[in-house]
Write an enzyme that holds these catalytic residues in place. Sequence first.
Site, PDB file in Angstrom:
ATOM      1  N   ARG A 140      -9.055  -6.105  11.402  1.00 39.07           N
ATOM      2  CA  ARG A 140      -9.157  -6.277  12.851  1.00 39.07           C
ATOM      3  C   ARG A 140      -9.007  -7.796  13.234  1.00 39.07           C
ATOM      4  O   ARG A 140      -8.264  -8.223  14.034  1.00 39.07           O
ATOM      5  CB  ARG A 140      -9.930  -5.529  13.595  1.00 39.07           C
ATOM      6  CG  ARG A 140      -9.729  -4.069  13.676  1.00 39.07           C
ATOM      7  CD  ARG A 140     -10.944  -3.108  14.358  1.00 39.07           C
ATOM      8  NE  ARG A 140     -12.386  -3.097  13.613  1.00 39.07           N
ATOM      9  CZ  ARG A 140     -13.112  -2.656  14.129  1.00 39.07           C
ATOM     10  NH1 ARG A 140     -13.232  -1.859  15.212  1.00 39.07           N
ATOM     11  NH2 ARG A 140     -14.210  -2.646  13.186  1.00 39.07           N
ATOM     12  N   TYR A 184      -6.486  10.511   4.483  1.00 47.24           N
ATOM     13  CA  TYR A 184      -5.095  10.887   4.147  1.00 47.24           C
ATOM     14  C   TYR A 184      -5.154  11.923   2.739  1.00 47.24           C
ATOM     15  O   TYR A 184      -5.975  11.919   2.317  1.00 47.24           O
ATOM     16  CB  TYR A 184      -4.141   9.526   3.854  1.00 47.24           C
ATOM     17  CG  TYR A 184      -4.173   8.883   5.240  1.00 47.24           C
ATOM     18  CD1 TYR A 184      -3.327   9.536   6.169  1.00 47.24           C
ATOM     19  CD2 TYR A 184      -4.781   7.854   5.310  1.00 47.24           C
ATOM     20  CE1 TYR A 184      -3.251   8.839   7.488  1.00 47.24           C
ATOM     21  CE2 TYR A 184      -4.603   7.002   6.659  1.00 47.24           C
ATOM     22  CZ  TYR A 184      -3.850   7.410   7.628  1.00 47.24           C
ATOM     23  OH  TYR A 184      -3.810   6.992   8.995  1.00 47.24           O
ATOM     24  N   CYS A 238     -13.272  -3.761  19.696  1.00 47.65           N
ATOM     25  CA  CYS A 238     -13.291  -2.852  20.818  1.00 47.65           C
ATOM     26  C   CYS A 238     -12.312  -1.630  20.259  1.00 47.65           C
ATOM     27  O   CYS A 238     -12.272  -0.525  21.010  1.00 47.65           O
ATOM     28  CB  CYS A 238     -12.755  -3.512  22.174  1.00 47.65           C
ATOM     29  SG  CYS A 238     -11.023  -4.193  21.835  1.00 47.65           S
ATOM     30  N   CYS A 271     -12.882 -11.099  17.465  1.00 44.83           N
ATOM     31  CA  CYS A 271     -12.597  -9.674  17.570  1.00 44.83           C
ATOM     32  C   CYS A 271     -13.928  -9.301  18.082  1.00 44.83           C
ATOM     33  O   CYS A 271     -14.962  -9.090  17.821  1.00 44.83           O
ATOM     34  CB  CYS A 271     -12.506  -9.137  16.305  1.00 44.83           C
ATOM     35  SG  CYS A 271     -12.277  -7.523  16.065  1.00 44.83           S
ATOM     36  N   GLN A 280       0.814  -1.111   0.072  1.00 47.75           N
ATOM     37  CA  GLN A 280       0.179   0.000   0.176  1.00 47.75           C
ATOM     38  C   GLN A 280       0.922   1.160  -0.161  1.00 47.75           C
ATOM     39  O   GLN A 280       1.891   1.391   0.749  1.00 47.75           O
ATOM     40  CB  GLN A 280      -0.803   0.145   1.297  1.00 47.75           C
ATOM     41  CG  GLN A 280      -1.970   1.131   1.139  1.00 47.75           C
ATOM     42  CD  GLN A 280      -2.867   1.015   2.372  1.00 47.75           C
ATOM     43  OE1 GLN A 280      -2.310   1.779   3.428  1.00 47.75           O
ATOM     44  NE2 GLN A 280      -4.105   1.073   2.129  1.00 47.75           N
TER      45      GLN A 280
END
Length: 361
Positions: A321, A170, A346, A343, A101
Amino acid sequence: MLKKPFNENILKNLKLKNSFIRSAIWEGLADKDGFVTEELINFYKELSQGGVGTIITGFSNIVEYDKPASNMIGIYDDKFIPGLKELVDEVHKTDCKIFLQLVIGGSQGRPGSSKRIVGPSAHTHPVTKQQAEELTIEEILELEEKFKLAGIRAKKAGFDGVQIHGAHGYLLSQFMNPLFNKRKDSYGREISGRSKFLLEVYDKIREGVGNDYLISVKLNCEDFVDGGATEEEMLWVCKELSKRNIDLIEVSGGSVISRKNEGVIRIGINNINDEGYFQSFAEKISKLINTPISTVGGIRTYEKVLSIFENTNIQFVSLARPLLCEPNLINEWESGNYTKAFCKSCNGCLNPKGSRCILKK
């Protein structure tokens, strides 16, 4: 005919072992100068062994002065290629593909990381409080060239493709957001101008890597903030990228200024109806263009994954996540253990020192 998630899939000229993508998340495991470390290699080795078909790395900085996070991967110089090649070679041992990326952070980077803060227009970021100076057209063109060189380096290092980070607030995302882009020249005003930087970045990378190399983009479905880029505008951007033969669009949304729990990484994913919160846009655009689409955002159950593949034109499912928490999750699902991802959404993984699950099994 839609493929089931564990069937072999084809993306451009790549043969993928399944349709699961590990979506990019900053790992913070490079050294302070951006070089690959043993920790970083082991991080991606564990992920690749966990069964995911394709990995998108955490963001890498394409210019030395712009570093939106500490200990992030560097790609602004040829000196990074040997270490990156070692990382890629390790991932490839498990028949897993990996994309690098590429990013410019601008004012949304972590305060103190970058030596220079640039933006579409001069501004003070409402969250980070960093002050950005407006890029000149000459500087925009220089950055497009830097993206091109980064793409060439990624190809030399053996990455199977690159992803342009055009989402999450971004710099490329800021250009498309009217709250940050107040320009009156060809890079501002309407969405055709505000997306010009992104479109030209894609064109430049394509020029550098050739037509056979895979280029993807991560895009917001909208900014989820009053006055930001809208869904209608982002549909237009997706169509323009498709006309240019972009190879994959990963649909995300929002940024740190988004309305409460409408941003990038939402909390409270408690049932299947909360999962896939960017899916509706991904479905909509998948019906309008031929470009392969991946959807990300709160996907926690295999039931949801199957629903996406059986009921939509979406070709890939991205997770971030859950794979921090359970790198082996895809192997578990493939083995027939369809237990919901552990997951808890949180956001305890959002650590200033790097993304780490505090509940990792």
